[in-house]
Design a protein around this motif. Sequence first.
Motif, PDB file in Angstrom:
ATOM      1  N   LEU A 161      -7.108  -8.669  -1.091  1.00 50.23           N
ATOM      2  CA  LEU A 161      -7.692  -8.695  -2.426  1.00 50.23           C
ATOM      3  C   LEU A 161      -9.134  -9.192  -2.297  1.00 50.23           C
ATOM      4  CD1 LEU A 161      -4.650 -10.246  -4.295  1.00 50.23           C
ATOM      5  CD2 LEU A 161      -5.377  -7.859  -4.289  1.00 50.23           C
ATOM      6  N   SER A 209      -7.040  -3.293   4.470  1.00 50.45           N
ATOM      7  CA  SER A 209      -6.559  -2.418   3.403  1.00 50.45           C
ATOM      8  C   SER A 209      -5.518  -3.066   2.483  1.00 50.45           C
ATOM      9  CB  SER A 209      -5.981  -1.134   3.998  1.00 50.45           C
ATOM     10  OG  SER A 209      -4.946  -1.448   4.905  1.00 50.45           O
ATOM     11  N   LEU A 210      -5.127  -4.306   2.775  1.00 49.91           N
ATOM     12  CA  LEU A 210      -4.211  -5.032   1.879  1.00 49.91           C
ATOM     13  C   LEU A 210      -4.876  -6.212   1.172  1.00 49.91           C
ATOM     14  CD1 LEU A 210      -0.790  -5.230   3.773  1.00 49.91           C
ATOM     15  CD2 LEU A 210      -1.362  -3.872   1.761  1.00 49.91           C
ATOM     16  N   CYS A 229      -1.239   0.387   7.359  1.00 54.24           N
ATOM     17  CA  CYS A 229      -2.448  -0.332   7.774  1.00 54.24           C
ATOM     18  C   CYS A 229      -3.025   0.218   9.078  1.00 54.24           C
ATOM     19  CB  CYS A 229      -2.199  -1.827   7.883  1.00 54.24           C
ATOM     20  SG  CYS A 229      -0.824  -2.275   8.966  1.00 54.24           S
ATOM     21  N   ARG A 288      -7.526   0.378  -0.821  1.00 51.74           N
ATOM     22  CA  ARG A 288      -6.254  -0.311  -0.609  1.00 51.74           C
ATOM     23  C   ARG A 288      -5.181   0.703  -0.257  1.00 51.74           C
ATOM     24  NH1 ARG A 288      -5.063  -5.351  -1.580  1.00 51.74           N
ATOM     25  NH2 ARG A 288      -3.020  -4.850  -2.381  1.00 51.74           N
ATOM     26  N   GLN A 289      -4.366   0.325   0.713  1.00 55.53           N
ATOM     27  CA  GLN A 289      -3.259   1.204   1.089  1.00 55.53           C
ATOM     28  C   GLN A 289      -2.186   1.125   0.003  1.00 55.53           C
ATOM     29  OE1 GLN A 289      -2.604  -1.186   4.715  1.00 55.53           O
ATOM     30  NE2 GLN A 289      -0.433  -1.027   4.227  1.00 55.53           N
TER      31      GLN A 289
END
Length: 149
Positions: free
Chosen positions: A40, A37-38, A95, A88-89
């Motif tokens: 790219l 979730s972080l 997370c 994305r968070q």
Amino acid sequence: MGELHECNEIYIPILHSSHFILPQILIDKRVVEVWDSLALPDRPIFQKNLIVDILRALDMGFKEQLKSKPADYNFVSFKVVRGKNVPRQPNNFDCGVFVILFMIKHCQFHSSTFQFNSNKERCRIAWWIAKSDYNKIKTELLEKVQSFI
């Protein structure tokens, strides 16, 4: 260990450098999708070596069951890719919540309308845990909630 022939997917939550990710092993496709979730989308998968080590461990753990598969079938040969459309968070601390939600509600994340609400999702997870039949204090906890309301 369970029966490999009964599995379509294997989820392995990983905590690495105080960040949770979720490799989802797609058995029939011979692919590992990494849900991060972080991350790219255009960046390499930083935890790939760790995931390959886990795949080696799965090969050892399922050694007998893999004998019924084709000779070239082994987990370590699976292609490791980044999951598509991973939300994305919005912060640096959710997370673990995302990994839990990925495992429970995986199909809902493919929707472009998904909106993450940290407090709502934390409460939802707490409720799932509280009402679980595996919760040894479920009855006591629910009684306390009722008396509070």
